[in-house]
Design a protein around this motif. Structure first.
Motif, PDB file in Angstrom:
ATOM      1  N   LEU A 119      42.303-163.981 -13.516  1.00  0.00           N
ATOM      2  CA  LEU A 119      40.966-164.376 -13.953  1.00  0.00           C
ATOM      3  C   LEU A 119      39.975-163.519 -13.177  1.00  0.00           C
ATOM      4  N   PRO A 120      39.670-162.319 -13.672  1.00  0.00           N
ATOM      5  CA  PRO A 120      38.790-161.434 -12.903  1.00  0.00           C
ATOM      6  C   PRO A 120      37.387-162.028 -12.753  1.00  0.00           C
ATOM      7  N   ALA A 121      36.827-161.882 -11.540  1.00  0.00           N
ATOM      8  CA  ALA A 121      35.525-162.466 -11.235  1.00  0.00           C
ATOM      9  C   ALA A 121      34.402-161.439 -11.299  1.00  0.00           C
TER      10      ALA A 121
ATOM     11  N   ARG B 195      28.590-163.566 -12.644  1.00  0.00           N
ATOM     12  CA  ARG B 195      27.645-164.594 -13.058  1.00  0.00           C
ATOM     13  C   ARG B 195      26.677-164.940 -11.925  1.00  0.00           C
ATOM     14  N   ARG B 196      27.247-165.145 -10.723  1.00  0.00           N
ATOM     15  CA  ARG B 196      26.415-165.664  -9.644  1.00  0.00           C
ATOM     16  C   ARG B 196      25.419-164.621  -9.143  1.00  0.00           C
ATOM     17  N   ASN B 197      25.931-163.410  -8.826  1.00  0.00           N
ATOM     18  CA  ASN B 197      24.965-162.478  -8.241  1.00  0.00           C
ATOM     19  C   ASN B 197      24.054-161.862  -9.293  1.00  0.00           C
ATOM     20  N   PHE B 198      24.492-161.953 -10.581  1.00  0.00           N
ATOM     21  CA  PHE B 198      23.553-161.552 -11.625  1.00  0.00           C
ATOM     22  C   PHE B 198      22.329-162.467 -11.577  1.00  0.00           C
TER      23      PHE B 198
ATOM     24  N   PRO C 232      55.176-160.499 -21.430  1.00  0.00           N
ATOM     25  CA  PRO C 232      53.751-160.623 -21.710  1.00  0.00           C
ATOM     26  C   PRO C 232      52.939-160.843 -20.429  1.00  0.00           C
ATOM     27  N   VAL C 233      51.664-160.461 -20.502  1.00  0.00           N
ATOM     28  CA  VAL C 233      50.712-160.711 -19.412  1.00  0.00           C
ATOM     29  C   VAL C 233      49.438-161.298 -20.022  1.00  0.00           C
ATOM     30  N   LEU C 234      48.668-161.945 -19.158  1.00  0.00           N
ATOM     31  CA  LEU C 234      47.458-162.620 -19.639  1.00  0.00           C
ATOM     32  C   LEU C 234      46.275-162.328 -18.722  1.00  0.00           C
ATOM     33  N   LEU C 235      45.164-161.920 -19.331  1.00  0.00           N
ATOM     34  CA  LEU C 235      43.915-161.782 -18.583  1.00  0.00           C
ATOM     35  C   LEU C 235      42.906-162.757 -19.167  1.00  0.00           C
ATOM     36  N   VAL C 236      42.144-163.382 -18.297  1.00  0.00           N
ATOM     37  CA  VAL C 236      41.082-164.259 -18.769  1.00  0.00           C
ATOM     38  C   VAL C 236      39.764-163.513 -18.583  1.00  0.00           C
ATOM     39  N   ALA C 237      39.058-163.286 -19.687  1.00  0.00           N
ATOM     40  CA  ALA C 237      37.771-162.583 -19.614  1.00  0.00           C
ATOM     41  C   ALA C 237      36.669-163.633 -19.630  1.00  0.00           C
ATOM     42  N   ASP C 238      36.043-163.802 -18.502  1.00  0.00           N
ATOM     43  CA  ASP C 238      34.993-164.815 -18.386  1.00  0.00           C
ATOM     44  C   ASP C 238      33.834-164.481 -19.329  1.00  0.00           C
ATOM     45  N   GLY C 239      33.303-165.521 -19.954  1.00  0.00           N
ATOM     46  CA  GLY C 239      32.232-165.323 -20.934  1.00  0.00           C
ATOM     47  C   GLY C 239      30.998-164.681 -20.328  1.00  0.00           C
ATOM     48  N   ASP C 240      30.618-165.095 -19.147  1.00  0.00           N
ATOM     49  CA  ASP C 240      29.443-164.501 -18.513  1.00  0.00           C
ATOM     50  C   ASP C 240      29.694-163.039 -18.167  1.00  0.00           C
ATOM     51  N   LEU C 241      30.896-162.778 -17.708  1.00  0.00           N
ATOM     52  CA  LEU C 241      31.233-161.399 -17.358  1.00  0.00           C
ATOM     53  C   LEU C 241      31.176-160.504 -18.598  1.00  0.00           C
ATOM     54  N   GLN C 242      31.572-161.046 -19.737  1.00  0.00           N
ATOM     55  CA  GLN C 242      31.472-160.277 -20.984  1.00  0.00           C
ATOM     56  C   GLN C 242      30.013-160.065 -21.382  1.00  0.00           C
TER      57      GLN C 242
ATOM     58  N   LEU D   3      33.433-157.071 -12.784  1.00  0.00           N
ATOM     59  CA  LEU D   3      33.932-155.967 -13.604  1.00  0.00           C
ATOM     60  C   LEU D   3      34.904-155.052 -12.852  1.00  0.00           C
ATOM     61  N   PRO D   4      34.633-154.735 -11.565  1.00  0.00           N
ATOM     62  CA  PRO D   4      35.658-153.952 -10.855  1.00  0.00           C
ATOM     63  C   PRO D   4      36.989-154.707 -10.816  1.00  0.00           C
ATOM     64  N   HIS D   5      36.897-156.000 -10.616  1.00  0.00           N
ATOM     65  CA  HIS D   5      38.101-156.827 -10.605  1.00  0.00           C
ATOM     66  C   HIS D   5      38.779-156.764 -11.974  1.00  0.00           C
ATOM     67  N   PHE D   6      37.972-156.796 -13.043  1.00  0.00           N
ATOM     68  CA  PHE D   6      38.543-156.713 -14.396  1.00  0.00           C
ATOM     69  C   PHE D   6      39.291-155.384 -14.570  1.00  0.00           C
ATOM     70  N   GLY D   7      38.644-154.293 -14.134  1.00  0.00           N
ATOM     71  CA  GLY D   7      39.267-152.980 -14.286  1.00  0.00           C
ATOM     72  C   GLY D   7      40.609-152.911 -13.571  1.00  0.00           C
ATOM     73  N   GLU D   8      40.618-153.387 -12.344  1.00  0.00           N
ATOM     74  CA  GLU D   8      41.871-153.338 -11.571  1.00  0.00           C
ATOM     75  C   GLU D   8      42.938-154.214 -12.183  1.00  0.00           C
ATOM     76  N   SER D   9      42.527-155.439 -12.531  1.00  0.00           N
ATOM     77  CA  SER D   9      43.537-156.365 -13.052  1.00  0.00           C
ATOM     78  C   SER D   9      44.039-155.930 -14.415  1.00  0.00           C
ATOM     79  N   ALA D  10      43.180-155.292 -15.184  1.00  0.00           N
ATOM     80  CA  ALA D  10      43.599-154.834 -16.510  1.00  0.00           C
ATOM     81  C   ALA D  10      44.680-153.754 -16.377  1.00  0.00           C
ATOM     82  N   VAL D  11      44.471-152.851 -15.431  1.00  0.00           N
ATOM     83  CA  VAL D  11      45.453-151.780 -15.238  1.00  0.00           C
ATOM     84  C   VAL D  11      46.729-152.360 -14.616  1.00  0.00           C
ATOM     85  N   ARG D  12      46.548-153.266 -13.654  1.00  0.00           N
ATOM     86  CA  ARG D  12      47.712-153.892 -13.027  1.00  0.00           C
ATOM     87  C   ARG D  12      48.538-154.653 -14.068  1.00  0.00           C
ATOM     88  N   ALA D  13      47.851-155.394 -14.933  1.00  0.00           N
ATOM     89  CA  ALA D  13      48.546-156.189 -15.947  1.00  0.00           C
ATOM     90  C   ALA D  13      49.377-155.279 -16.855  1.00  0.00           C
ATOM     91  N   TYR D  14      48.784-154.145 -17.236  1.00  0.00           N
ATOM     92  CA  TYR D  14      49.500-153.212 -18.125  1.00  0.00           C
ATOM     93  C   TYR D  14      50.764-152.702 -17.437  1.00  0.00           C
TER      94      TYR D  14
END
Ligand SMILES: Cc1ncc(C[n+]2csc(CCOP(=O)(O)OP(=O)(O)O)c2C)c(N)n1
Ligand SMILES: [Mg+2]
Lengths: 635, 108
Positions: free
Chosen positions: A197-199, A6-9, A222-232, A201-212
């Motif tokens: 709570l990935p900040a 969000r910020r650097n965008f 169970p595991v939980l990922l929070v997908a930030d609205g701006d990041l989406q 997209l690279p963070h999302f990719g890593e955390s998604a694989v880690r969570a799995y």
């Protein structure tokens, strides 16, 4: 390279579209501010330089971050996303159905987030891997919470992604605030294994694989990922970040010293007993337990949380609690409640307990429960002293244990074990015959006995490739022949009622591609928590036969109120108040039809049941759900 | 009790001498059916089968008054001796089931 969060965008937007942003608040929502991509911004600026007019506002984006997120989900191999829609993940939702083509994962429309999670829970127990769940910010996750708790207690992997808008300055006024949360994970952190709570997209990719990976490492949870609205929603100009390779961790195996020690104790034991909790994560676990039991000629008491051991195996003595009192060595395999298994407990005014085992009985435990424990929720049960504890996965450890046992067996010992095996086989046969006699009482009763219901159902499915997508507890465990891993899925874990209807549907969804006939014995109270699951079954054409065990009550609670009334010596006729589902009686066939599901019943006479099941199975075998309402005895 | 009636049971008159029909009614009304089922056929997890051929009457009342296991106690304050006699008569009156060999569904 730095990736647009969000910020650097906004920073890059500010740098490239400076004129457009001038005079606007720095943290205006990306949607209001021009969503300049690195590629489009220079031309806008050039146009402005030429004409002096402000550039046209950029209203479209070709590559939102949510497309990348869908690539990640595809890479992880998800077949389904079970979800009730919500704007906090509208980006992801749209990317699933358009960018992802609504295939692998396919969006399964659920009418309650508890249903979404419980469907994923049931799915995991058939498929051996998680389904994905999307849930809507604060409100969706709160609805999902109880089903997450069941999956946690049941050591089942469920993969939840919620939407959330972290940046307060970017939220739409009003409801987006109610649906946003500073620390979403806090709502369920006590009963998910990991959350993030990935900040970026690279963070999302890593955390998604880690969570799995974490969800799939025993003890699975169970595991939980929070997908930030701006990041989406923010567009991405750069190439997608890499998606890390997924390598699942091998389940931990008991150390060789402990395995040898356990083997020695077992080979020398006169009356060993194997207690099976959540042993068979996969069909391999079932096979491994058969091998150990047969090598030792040791009886198995299967607690039914997984399909651990064939019900008609001569060494299956699951109804024989008396064995525990005779045992000299007991092995607890992935037990939830070792203590409760070894003690009798009396629920009278003064609560008392009595140990069932002999004082010198050796106790061995093999469980990943020793590797991971949380504090707040008390599902770990009472502490049980043991003599040898392996903090290891039972399924993974059993083959080594069997080998170690084989190495110690002499010809003499083998002969003795054969003799023991014959005795146990006779005891197994006796228990089966006794169960048949018990089942014959009340055989023609109306309301219909649960034994009759079970046997009418089994008669119709036993020649097919069937799967009982509920627990096998009660009569099926005693009288049906279970010998394949997919033939039942155990119970809820947390005893949070409302699990069974959606979990059976999730399991049926997993069974669909194998062409199996999924059947469930469905309690009335359980279905009433979230009956919308019937619509999901119809909409997605999930073949499942639900045979209602309709005792027109929250019967478990009827008995509890009776207990209190007796204790207090008053009102012993009033236990039905607040606990029965009468006046009006629920017409489940009509409920089903109203949701687009074939519905039959209510059936009150036992003789009508067999034909009704046959007709409903024809519907199911055509690929659709069906429900038969059967009015039954309480238990 | 409305919920008992709705479960398909008819209320009958109260009697002085042991009355099996009244016993069936009381068995439902006082909640015995909850754990022992409506035909007293029992259920593994909640309560054993009680009939036909119940345990001797003296033991029966003794158990109901002062259970030694999980069953909640029914004191004389809430269930009269005469009512227990009716319940006992009901248990005695239950028919024997058909032999297992004559039930094909139980020979699968
Ligand atoms: C979420 C939740 N709420 C309440 C309970 C308490 N409870 C335990 S069993 C039960 C009754 C369930 O009724 P049903 O599914 O019809 O099964 P029955 O006991 O009638 O066989 C209830 C309400 C619970 N375990 N979980
Ligand atoms: Mg019920």
């Amino acid at each position: 390279m730095s990736w647009p969060n969000r910020r650097n965008f906004l920073k890059s937007a500010a740098a490239t579209g400076a004129a457009a942003l001038a005079g606007k608040p720095q943290l205006a929502r990306a949607q209001e501010a021009p969503r300049a991509s690195a590629a489009s911004a220079p031309s806008a600026r050039a146009r402005e330089a030429e004409t002096g007019a402000p550039p046209a506002e950029v209203l479209t984006a070709d590559r939102p971050g949510s497309d990348f997120m869908v690539d990640v989900l595809k890479r992880l191999g998800f077949e389904y996303v079970c979800s009730n829609p919500g704007s906090s993940f509208r980006g992801l939702h749209e990317s699933i159905v358009n960018y992802g083509g609504n295939r692998d994962p396919e969006f399964i429309t659920c009418c309650h987030e508890e249903s979404s999670v419980a469907m994923a829970h049931g799915y995991a127990k058939i498929e051996g891997k998680p389904a994905c769940v999307f849930a809507h910010g604060t409100v969706g996750l709160q609805h999902a919470a109880m089903a997450l708790y069941n999956a946690y207690c049941d050591r089942a992997p469920v993969y939840v992604i919620i939407g959330n808008l972290v940046d307060a300055a970017s939220r739409r006024p009003g409801v987006e605030w109610e649906h946003s949360v500073q620390d979403a994970g806090a709502m369920v952190r006590d009963f998910v294994k990991w959350d993030d709570l990935p900040a970026s997209l690279p963070h999302f990719g890593e955390s998604a694989v880690r969570a799995y990976k974490i969800a799939m490492t025993p003890p699975m949870m169970p595991v939980l990922l929070v997908a930030d609205g701006d990041l989406q929603e923010n567009p991405v100009a750069e190439a997608w970040p890499p998606i890390p390779k997924l390598t699942l961790a091998r389940a931990p195996q008991g150390d060789s010293g402990s395995v040898a020690e356990a083997a020695r104790l077992l080979v020398n034991a006169e009356n060993p007993v194997l207690l099976a909790g959540r042993v068979a994560r996969t069909p391999a676990g079932l096979k491994a337990l058969i091998e150990l039991a047969e090598t030792l000629a040791a009886p198995v008491i299967d607690q039914g949380e997984r399909m651990n051991f064939p019900s008609r195996h001569p060494l299956n003595l699951s109804s024989g609690r008396g064995l525990i009192a005779e045992a000299d060595v007991i092995v607890g395999l992935e037990l939830t409640d070792f203590w409760g298994t070894l003690h009798n407990y009396r629920d009278q005014l003064r609560r008392t307990s009595r140990r069932l085992t002999k004082p010198d009985t050796k106790l061995i435990s093999i469980t990943t429960g020793d590797l991971y424990l949380k504090s707040n929720y008390q599902d770990f049960e009472r502490f049980q002293e043991v003599d040898l504890a392996m903090a290891a996965d039972a399924e993974q450890t059993l083959p080594a244990l069997t080998e170690a046992v084989k190495r110690l067996l002499t010809a003499d010992r083998k002969r003795a074990l054969e003799e023991r095996g014959r005795k146990l086989a006779a005891a197994h046969q006796k228990a089966l015959e006794a169960a048949r006699v018990e089942a014959s009482y009340g055989w023609d009763a109306s309301p219909i006995s649960t034994a009759r219901l079970s046997m009418e159902l089994w008669a119709q499915i036993k020649g097919k490739d069937w799967s009982l997508v509920s627990g096998a507890g009660g009569w099926p465990a005693r009288l049906w022949e279970f010998d394949k891993h997919h033939q039942h899925i155990g119970s809820s874990g947390g005893a949070g009622v409302g699990y069974s209807a959606p979990a059976s549907l999730g399991a049926a969804l997993a069974n669909r591609k194998y062409g199996r006939v999924s059947v469930t014995i469905q309690n009335d109270g359980d279905l009433m928590y979230a009956p919308g699951v019937l619509w999901t079954a119809a909409h997605h054409k999930i073949p499942l036969l639900s045979v209602m065990h309709n005792n027109r009550a929250y019967h478990q609670e009827v008995m509890h109120i009776q207990r209190m009334a007796n204790r207090h010596q008053r009102g012993i006729e009033n236990a039905g108040i607040g606990t029965t589902l009468l006046d009006p009686s629920i017409d489940f066939a009509t409920v089903a039809r109203g949701m687009g599901v074939y519905g039959a019943g209510p059936i009150l006479e036992a003789r009508d049941l067999g034909p009704a099941i046959r007709r409903a199975l024809e519907v199911v075998e055509k690929g659709e759900p069906a429900l038969i309402d059967v009015v039954t005895q309480p238990r | 009790m409305r919920f008992a009636i709705l479960m398909g049971l008819a209320a009958t008159a109260w009697g002085e001498a042991p009355d099996a029909e009244n016993g069936r009614h009381l068995f439902a009304r006082y909640g015995c059916y909850q754990c022992h089922q409506l035909e007293a056929q029992g259920a593994a997890a909640t309560g054993p089968r009680l009939g036909p051929r119940p345990i001797p009457f003296a033991n029966f009342t003794k158990y109901v008054r002062r259970p030694t296991g999980q069953m909640p106690p029914y004191t004389a304050k809430v269930v009269k001796d005469s009512e227990l006699a009716d319940i006992y008569a009901f248990l005695e009156s239950l028919p024997a089931p058909p032999p297992v060999k004559d039930i094909p569904l139980l020979n699968q």
